[in-house]
Scaffold this motif. Structure first.
Motif, PDB file in Angstrom:
ATOM      1  N   LEU A  85      -0.224   3.390   6.729  1.00 42.84           N
ATOM      2  CA  LEU A  85      -0.255   3.823   8.131  1.00 42.84           C
ATOM      3  C   LEU A  85      -1.670   3.783   8.689  1.00 42.84           C
ATOM      4  O   LEU A  85      -1.899   3.302   9.809  1.00 42.84           O
ATOM      5  CB  LEU A  85       0.318   5.229   8.262  1.00 42.84           C
ATOM      6  N   LEU A  86      -2.630   4.312   7.914  1.00 37.62           N
ATOM      7  CA  LEU A  86      -4.019   4.319   8.373  1.00 37.62           C
ATOM      8  C   LEU A  86      -4.544   2.896   8.543  1.00 37.62           C
ATOM      9  O   LEU A  86      -5.293   2.621   9.488  1.00 37.62           O
ATOM     10  CB  LEU A  86      -4.889   5.094   7.377  1.00 37.62           C
ATOM     11  N   SER A  87      -4.149   1.992   7.658  1.00 39.05           N
ATOM     12  CA  SER A  87      -4.618   0.609   7.734  1.00 39.05           C
ATOM     13  C   SER A  87      -4.083  -0.084   8.985  1.00 39.05           C
ATOM     14  O   SER A  87      -4.828  -0.762   9.705  1.00 39.05           O
ATOM     15  CB  SER A  87      -4.186  -0.166   6.484  1.00 39.05           C
ATOM     16  N   LEU A 116       0.826  -1.207   0.000  1.00 35.20           N
ATOM     17  CA  LEU A 116       0.000   0.000   0.000  1.00 35.20           C
ATOM     18  C   LEU A 116       0.859   1.256   0.000  1.00 35.20           C
ATOM     19  O   LEU A 116       1.988   1.248   0.517  1.00 35.20           O
ATOM     20  CB  LEU A 116      -0.900   0.016   1.245  1.00 35.20           C
ATOM     21  N   PRO A 117       0.334   2.362  -0.537  1.00 29.81           N
ATOM     22  CA  PRO A 117       1.036   3.648  -0.411  1.00 29.81           C
ATOM     23  C   PRO A 117       1.194   4.016   1.065  1.00 29.81           C
ATOM     24  O   PRO A 117       0.354   3.635   1.900  1.00 29.81           O
ATOM     25  CB  PRO A 117       0.099   4.635  -1.124  1.00 29.81           C
ATOM     26  N   TYR A 118       2.238   4.769   1.383  1.00 30.40           N
ATOM     27  CA  TYR A 118       2.598   5.042   2.766  1.00 30.40           C
ATOM     28  C   TYR A 118       1.446   5.576   3.624  1.00 30.40           C
ATOM     29  O   TYR A 118       1.181   5.032   4.711  1.00 30.40           O
ATOM     30  CB  TYR A 118       3.785   6.014   2.807  1.00 30.40           C
ATOM     31  N   PRO A 119       0.707   6.608   3.204  1.00 29.23           N
ATOM     32  CA  PRO A 119      -0.378   7.114   4.069  1.00 29.23           C
ATOM     33  C   PRO A 119      -1.467   6.068   4.314  1.00 29.23           C
ATOM     34  O   PRO A 119      -1.962   5.933   5.442  1.00 29.23           O
ATOM     35  CB  PRO A 119      -0.927   8.316   3.292  1.00 29.23           C
ATOM     36  N   ALA A 159      -2.991   1.419  11.720  1.00 28.44           N
ATOM     37  CA  ALA A 159      -3.588   2.091  12.877  1.00 28.44           C
ATOM     38  C   ALA A 159      -5.003   1.589  13.125  1.00 28.44           C
ATOM     39  O   ALA A 159      -5.391   1.318  14.274  1.00 28.44           O
ATOM     40  CB  ALA A 159      -3.592   3.601  12.668  1.00 28.44           C
ATOM     41  N   ALA A 160      -5.792   1.447  12.044  1.00 23.38           N
ATOM     42  CA  ALA A 160      -7.164   0.961  12.186  1.00 23.38           C
ATOM     43  C   ALA A 160      -7.183  -0.478  12.695  1.00 23.38           C
ATOM     44  O   ALA A 160      -8.011  -0.839  13.540  1.00 23.38           O
ATOM     45  CB  ALA A 160      -7.894   1.052  10.843  1.00 23.38           C
ATOM     46  N   LEU A 161      -6.263  -1.303  12.181  1.00 22.53           N
ATOM     47  CA  LEU A 161      -6.200  -2.694  12.621  1.00 22.53           C
ATOM     48  C   LEU A 161      -5.866  -2.781  14.111  1.00 22.53           C
ATOM     49  O   LEU A 161      -6.482  -3.556  14.858  1.00 22.53           O
ATOM     50  CB  LEU A 161      -5.153  -3.445  11.794  1.00 22.53           C
ATOM     51  N   GLY A 162      -4.902  -1.980  14.560  1.00 25.99           N
ATOM     52  CA  GLY A 162      -4.527  -1.992  15.973  1.00 25.99           C
ATOM     53  C   GLY A 162      -5.643  -1.492  16.869  1.00 25.99           C
ATOM     54  O   GLY A 162      -5.907  -2.064  17.935  1.00 25.99           O
ATOM     55  N   ALA A 163      -6.334  -0.417  16.430  1.00 27.16           N
ATOM     56  CA  ALA A 163      -7.448   0.114  17.212  1.00 27.16           C
ATOM     57  C   ALA A 163      -8.587  -0.898  17.304  1.00 27.16           C
ATOM     58  O   ALA A 163      -9.176  -1.090  18.380  1.00 27.16           O
ATOM     59  CB  ALA A 163      -7.944   1.421  16.594  1.00 27.16           C
ATOM     60  N   MET A 164      -8.887  -1.557  16.185  1.00 25.21           N
ATOM     61  CA  MET A 164      -9.943  -2.574  16.203  1.00 25.21           C
ATOM     62  C   MET A 164      -9.548  -3.760  17.084  1.00 25.21           C
ATOM     63  O   MET A 164     -10.399  -4.366  17.743  1.00 25.21           O
ATOM     64  CB  MET A 164     -10.259  -3.034  14.781  1.00 25.21           C
ATOM     65  N   GLY A 165      -8.245  -4.074  17.108  1.00 22.51           N
ATOM     66  CA  GLY A 165      -7.780  -5.139  17.989  1.00 22.51           C
ATOM     67  C   GLY A 165      -8.023  -4.803  19.452  1.00 22.51           C
ATOM     68  O   GLY A 165      -8.472  -5.646  20.233  1.00 22.51           O
ATOM     69  N   GLY A 166      -7.718  -3.545  19.833  1.00 20.28           N
ATOM     70  CA  GLY A 166      -7.969  -3.121  21.207  1.00 20.28           C
ATOM     71  C   GLY A 166      -9.451  -3.133  21.544  1.00 20.28           C
ATOM     72  O   GLY A 166      -9.849  -3.525  22.649  1.00 20.28           O
ATOM     73  N   MET A 167     -10.285  -2.712  20.581  1.00 20.77           N
ATOM     74  CA  MET A 167     -11.740  -2.716  20.796  1.00 20.77           C
ATOM     75  C   MET A 167     -12.269  -4.143  20.915  1.00 20.77           C
ATOM     76  O   MET A 167     -13.120  -4.424  21.758  1.00 20.77           O
ATOM     77  CB  MET A 167     -12.433  -1.987  19.648  1.00 20.77           C
ATOM     78  N   PHE A 168     -11.751  -5.033  20.090  1.00 19.21           N
ATOM     79  CA  PHE A 168     -12.168  -6.432  20.165  1.00 19.21           C
ATOM     80  C   PHE A 168     -11.821  -7.036  21.518  1.00 19.21           C
ATOM     81  O   PHE A 168     -12.609  -7.804  22.088  1.00 19.21           O
ATOM     82  CB  PHE A 168     -11.517  -7.233  19.043  1.00 19.21           C
ATOM     83  N   TRP A 169     -10.649  -6.646  22.047  1.00 16.90           N
ATOM     84  CA  TRP A 169     -10.190  -7.265  23.287  1.00 16.90           C
ATOM     85  C   TRP A 169     -10.996  -6.817  24.503  1.00 16.90           C
ATOM     86  O   TRP A 169     -11.034  -7.505  25.516  1.00 16.90           O
ATOM     87  CB  TRP A 169      -8.705  -6.990  23.514  1.00 16.90           C
ATOM     88  N   ILE A 170     -11.661  -5.663  24.395  1.00 13.83           N
ATOM     89  CA  ILE A 170     -12.484  -5.209  25.524  1.00 13.83           C
ATOM     90  C   ILE A 170     -13.963  -5.482  25.263  1.00 13.83           C
ATOM     91  O   ILE A 170     -14.815  -5.200  26.121  1.00 13.83           O
ATOM     92  CB  ILE A 170     -12.253  -3.708  25.799  1.00 13.83           C
ATOM     93  N   LEU A 171     -14.289  -6.036  24.097  1.00 12.59           N
ATOM     94  CA  LEU A 171     -15.692  -6.252  23.741  1.00 12.59           C
ATOM     95  C   LEU A 171     -16.392  -7.181  24.725  1.00 12.59           C
ATOM     96  O   LEU A 171     -17.524  -6.898  25.156  1.00 12.59           O
ATOM     97  CB  LEU A 171     -15.791  -6.816  22.321  1.00 12.59           C
TER      98      LEU A 171
END
Length: 343
Positions: A113-115, A107-110, A117-129
């Motif tokens: 990074l967004l992908s 993927l292009p750099y920006p 970041a989104a994956l990590g944030a969703m991982g944190g949300m999944f872990w507290i679900l």
């Protein structure tokens, strides 16, 4: 011009007083173990705040604390507890360490990074679900469930990095190294990565959300009186889940920031334990996003300076965590005094 009264500055006064009493108590403890508190705190402040290396390291260390604190503002403002920040952070970090080397080449750099970041944030949300649903549906104590999820996360990421996502070219248990050009860029003319700016933006967005939006209003009503929130027609279960999910998402994002900016990979048995620092930080700030920033710097320089002092004076590095705990203890006492004054 409005005259400033003591009640206007009381929250800040008691927070600062808590820190002062914690440092005084820490000095007494140092004397009992045969250490000179003047030398300890002198070097602690100098190395962590006034030396060029210490100052830069303290500012860098602020980034994950600011991002985590943004999430804790959401759940604490709703009267909810998230003691599972460590686990959510590690899940976000391991997902970043696993996905970044592959996505960087696709993927292009920006967008990359967004992908990540989104994956990590969703991982944190999944872990507290699961704790969020258990709290919303059965009113199960989220302190216990989020804390227990920490231990599962610690063992899970250790197994992953030693097995399925291990870099076969390295001897230590770790993911593949992320090339420097695929990591977070630096703030121009500094050696501080842009994760700091991300952290400040996240923090002030949440500060605005809590004070100026409907969701923030619902959080504050839930904190004040859960029964009143229910009888006023608010969807308490939905508010509860959102408060915890936001907190977990930001914790996961903080893990991404540390991997992409500092570590460049995910290592087995790595756990910086930012959560135990961010929790007292947010309470001392009285859930105020603006106050979090200077307090984040204070706790960061304590941590950085504590590492230098531990090597030079033989004081265990965990003594800094004792100071943090004492600060929260004195803060609890100041809360009691403040409430007594109100009556």
């Amino acid at each position: 011009m409005k005259k400033i009264e003591f009640n206007d500055i009381a929250p800040a006064f008691y927070s600062v007083l808590s820190i002062v009493f914690a440092l005084i108590t820490g000095a007494v403890i140092l004397i009992f173990i045969g250490k000179n508190p003047l030398l300890y705190f002198g070097q602690l402040f100098f190395q962590g705040m006034f030396s060029p290396l210490g100052l830069v390291e303290s500012i860098i260390k602020m980034a994950p604390l600011l991002i985590i604190s943004a999430g804790l503002l959401a759940c604490f403002s709703a009267g909810l507890w998230n003691i599972g920040v460590e686990g959510q952070f590690l899940i976000g970090a391991v997902l970043a360490g696993w996905s970044a080397p592959t996505l960087a080449s696709l993927l292009p750099y920006p967008i990359y990074l967004l992908s990540v970041a989104a994956l990590g944030a969703m991982g944190g949300m999944f872990w507290i679900l699961l704790p969020a649903v258990l709290k919303a549906r059965y009113d199960m104590n989220e302190i216990i469930t989020t804390m227990m999820m920490n231990w599962v996360a610690i063992n899970l990421v250790t197994w992953l990095v030693k097995g399925p996502i291990n870099d076969p070219t390295s001897v230590p248990a770790q993911t593949a190294l992320i090339p420097m050009e695929h990591r977070l860029s630096m703030i121009p003319f500094t050696s501080i990565h842009i994760g700091l700016i991300v952290g400040i933006i996240c923090l002030f967005i949440m500060h605005y959300v809590i004070r100026k939006t409907t969701l923030g209003y619902e959080f504050r009503v839930l904190l004040s009186n859960k029964r009143a929130a229910f009888h006023s027609g608010m969807n308490v279960a939905r508010i509860t889940i959102w408060g915890l999910l936001i907190s977990g998402g930001f914790a996961g994002l903080a893990g991404v920031s540390d991997v992409l900016a500092i570590k460049g990979l995910f290592q087995g048995d790595w756990n910086p334990a930012y959560g135990m620092t961010a929790i007292p930080l947010v309470f001392l700030a009285r859930f105020n996003g603006w106050a979090v920033v200077p307090l984040a710097f204070f706790f960061s320089f304590l941590s950085v300076g504590g590492e230098f002092v531990a090597r030079d004076q033989g004081v265990p590095i965990f003594f800094v965590h004792i100071l943090e705990g004492l600060t929260l203890l004195f803060f609890a006492a100041s809360e009691y005094i403040e409430k007594r004054r109100a009556f």
